[in-house]
Enzyme design. Structure first.
Site, PDB file in Angstrom:
ATOM      1  N   ASP A  24      19.581  57.327  29.664  1.00  0.00           N
ATOM      2  CA  ASP A  24      19.134  55.590  29.408  1.00  0.00           C
ATOM      3  C   ASP A  24      20.071  54.379  29.361  1.00  0.00           C
ATOM      4  OD1 ASP A  24      16.179  55.118  29.431  1.00  0.00           O
ATOM      5  OD2 ASP A  24      15.562  56.086  27.099  1.00  0.00           O
TER       6      ASP A  24
ATOM      7  N   GLU B  61      14.890  47.792  26.183  1.00  0.00           N
ATOM      8  CA  GLU B  61      14.370  49.155  25.560  1.00  0.00           C
ATOM      9  C   GLU B  61      15.336  49.671  24.186  1.00  0.00           C
ATOM     10  OE1 GLU B  61      12.365  52.581  27.231  1.00  0.00           O
ATOM     11  OE2 GLU B  61      11.740  53.312  24.849  1.00  0.00           O
TER      12      GLU B  61
ATOM     13  N   ASP C  38      12.801  48.655  31.148  1.00  0.00           N
ATOM     14  CA  ASP C  38      13.187  49.631  30.640  1.00  0.00           C
ATOM     15  C   ASP C  38      13.464  50.849  31.305  1.00  0.00           C
ATOM     16  OD1 ASP C  38      12.222  52.204  29.933  1.00  0.00           O
ATOM     17  OD2 ASP C  38       9.690  51.828  29.561  1.00  0.00           O
TER      18      ASP C  38
ATOM     19  N   ILE D 144      14.877  53.632  31.514  1.00  0.00           N
ATOM     20  CA  ILE D 144      14.234  55.011  31.921  1.00  0.00           C
ATOM     21  C   ILE D 144      12.676  54.872  31.144  1.00  0.00           C
ATOM     22  CG2 ILE D 144      13.519  57.715  32.471  1.00  0.00           C
ATOM     23  CD1 ILE D 144      17.046  57.317  32.865  1.00  0.00           C
ATOM     24  N   ASP D 145      12.370  54.608  32.448  1.00  0.00           N
ATOM     25  CA  ASP D 145      10.195  54.721  31.685  1.00  0.00           C
ATOM     26  C   ASP D 145       9.760  56.283  32.098  1.00  0.00           C
ATOM     27  OD1 ASP D 145       8.163  53.627  31.244  1.00  0.00           O
ATOM     28  OD2 ASP D 145       7.573  53.385  32.493  1.00  0.00           O
TER      29      ASP D 145
ATOM     30  N   THR E  56      10.538  58.676  29.761  1.00  0.00           N
ATOM     31  CA  THR E  56      11.934  60.026  29.613  1.00  0.00           C
ATOM     32  C   THR E  56      11.297  61.341  29.453  1.00  0.00           C
ATOM     33  OG1 THR E  56      11.237  59.110  27.157  1.00  0.00           O
ATOM     34  CG2 THR E  56      13.378  58.254  27.976  1.00  0.00           C
TER      35      THR E  56
ATOM     36  N   ASP F 238       6.843  48.252  28.767  1.00  0.00           N
ATOM     37  CA  ASP F 238       6.398  49.616  29.799  1.00  0.00           C
ATOM     38  C   ASP F 238       5.439  48.979  30.969  1.00  0.00           C
ATOM     39  OD1 ASP F 238       7.113  51.589  28.924  1.00  0.00           O
ATOM     40  OD2 ASP F 238       6.496  51.502  27.027  1.00  0.00           O
TER      41      ASP F 238
END
Ligand SMILES: Nc1ncnc2c1ncn2[C@@H]1O[C@H](COP(=O)(O)OS(=O)(=O)O)[C@@H](OP(=O)(O)O)[C@H]1O
Ligand SMILES: [Mg+2]
Length: 461
Positions: free
Chosen positions: A157, A181, A243, A245-246, A248, A395
């Site tokens: 991330d 994020e 984001d 890593i959308d 996770t 998101d």
């Protein structure tokens, strides 16, 4: 430490003086690998440029990459995930070469006012995807995901966010503001030293492997690069929205995830890119939850007024895509969150029933859902978080423009457009629905009836 001779110091001083007067207008041209100004510009960004460190990082990452001759991902199961045969493809392994030169798509050439930003955004998420792929392979291989240990995903991330921020700073024109994020607060706490070291190593290895930039992050540089993402966004100016890593949870399971990047300009999303490393390049419809073994790794991109395209993360020529033209809900399928904690599956099931949808839900993690919908793999996306959850702009920012530029519609459950100009949160307390223009009127009606019934049932309790 980078050792400077007196002559070197003099040269550096001259460069810095030159840069102070030149830099505002010459930011991009100073950065190609090996350029004599790299040292100075890197220092201005809180980075270290260090030939000796670069050489040693290069050899250690080579050794690491060799140890990453990995097992395939786990086999398929009922919801959408990659097949073992696709996972075993050498194309999926973290590549140890420069990012391939991408064919210029029609959106990146004439008539696109955001052509330079689009090229930078694609490069940023592609590089970040490479880091994420390497970490996900390690997670799946080591079985860490079954121990609920979140640290590997944390490393990916942060690493992804740093790389995206780096590429945008170097390649994208205009001022830099990033709403992302992650921040560095947790990494600055006692006990986070090891994870910070892992992030630093991984980011530097990825940069060396890629070869576009001759820079090296110190740990302090890593922390401050993460905090580049603290912008609040808002209705004026330009802000990148990320984001890193959308999805996770999907990432930890070895399933779908996305690196989602968008550009907000004067309160409107004008550009979005979605890197989906585990999504097949061809359609996932009619596959009964498993991929056909085709190439995986899709990169969706959209710019306002220019349509949506998909290409492979390995740089196949981009192709224009559009949403499906289904106008009878009986023929429609719908996407929703994999995690029931993220969307009320009982409510979506009653909406589907009201509409007359026959197919079972297709559950996919992350904004890969928006990408799949944009190319017509499914017809509807339903997202209904549990009460009290506040949606974040990162998101939905990239996913929503990928869908709308492909001819889709994204609104909240009250029928309003999503408003990305209010800061880090989307100001809505209903759900989010997306489909094509034929199905939207009946979908919205079914959604509002189902919500009313749910509220009536709750008030009787
Ligand atoms: N409680 C709750 N309710 C609703 N949504 C939540 C909730 N918690 C998290 N999130 C956000 O959901 C993001 C994951 O997106 P999806 O729901 O599409 O994917 S998933 O299938 O649930 O993994 C997920 O994105 P990432 O945190 O980037 O993975 C969150 O931003
Ligand atoms: Mg997310």
């Amino acid at each position: 430490m980078y050792v400077q001779t007196p002559a070197g110091l003099l040269v550096r001083l001259i460069h810095v003086i030159g840069l102070i007067s030149w830099a505002p207008s010459c930011r991009v041209s100073f950065f190609p690998a090996g350029h004599r100004y790299n040292l100075d510009m890197a220092a201005r960004m809180g980075l270290l440029y260090h030939p000796v460190l670069l050489a040693s990082a290069s050899s250690s990452s080579r050794a690491l990459a060799l140890s990453r001759a990995r097992l395939p991902y786990p086999p398929t199961f009922h919801t959408y995930r990659r097949s073992a045969s696709a996972a075993a493809s050498p194309r999926l392994r973290p590549c140890r070469r420069l990012l391939p030169a991408r064919a210029m798509s029609s959106s990146e050439t004439a008539g696109n006012p955001y052509a330079a930003e689009l090229a930078a955004a694609k490069k940023a998420v592609t590089l970040a995807a490479r880091l994420c792929q390497a970490v996900q392979q390690d997670i799946v291989y080591s079985g860490v995901q079954s121990k609920a240990d979140k640290s590997p995903v944390t490393v990916a991330d942060y690493g992804s966010q740093i790389l995206v921020s780096l590429v945008l700073k170097m390649e994208a024109p205009g001022s830099f503001s990033l709403v992302a994020e992650e921040d560095s607060e947790e990494l600055r706490k006692d006990g986070a030293e090891e994870i910070l070291e892992n992030i630093t190593d991984l980011v530097n290895e990825t940069i060396v492997d890629d070869g576009s930039y001759s820079i090296y992050f110190s740990k302090e540089g890593i922390l401050s690069a993460i905090d580049d993402g603290k912008s609040e966004g808002g209705p004026s100016g330009r802000h990148w929205v990320l984001d890193p890593i959308d999805g996770t949870k999907g990432f930890l399971r070895g399933d779908q995830y996305a690196i989602a990047l968008a550009l907000l300009d004067e309160g409107k999303i004008v550009l979005g890119v979605l890197a989906c490393p585990n999504l097949p390049l061809s359609s996932i419809s009619n596959l009964n939850g498993s991929s056909s073994g085709d190439q995986v790794g899709a990169l969706f991109s959209a710019t306002i007024g220019c349509g949506t395209e998909v290409e492979s993360l390995d740089s196949s020529p981009p192709q224009k895509i559009s949403v499906c033209s289904i106008d009878d809900p009986v023929d429609a399928s719908f996407f929703e969150s994999y995690e029931s904690a993220h969307s009320m599956h009982d409510l979506t099931s009653s909406i589907a029933k009201k509409l007359g949808v026959q197919a079972p839900p297709v559950r996919i993690d992350s904004q890969a859902k928006y990408g799949a919908l944009a190319r017509g793999d499914g017809a509807i996306y339903l997202r209904f978080p549990h009460k009290g959850y506040r949606e974040k702009i990162w998101d939905h920012a990239a996913g929503s423009i990928v869908l709308t530029e492909a001819g889709g519609i994204v609104i909240d459950a009250s029928g309003n457009d999503l408003d990305f100009s209010k800061g880090r949160f989307l100001d809505l307390d209903t759900g989010i629905i997306a489909t094509n223009k034929h199905l939207m009127p009946s979908l919205l009606k079914a959604v509002q009836e189902a919500i009313k019934e749910q509220n009536q049932a709750a008030s009787l309790l």
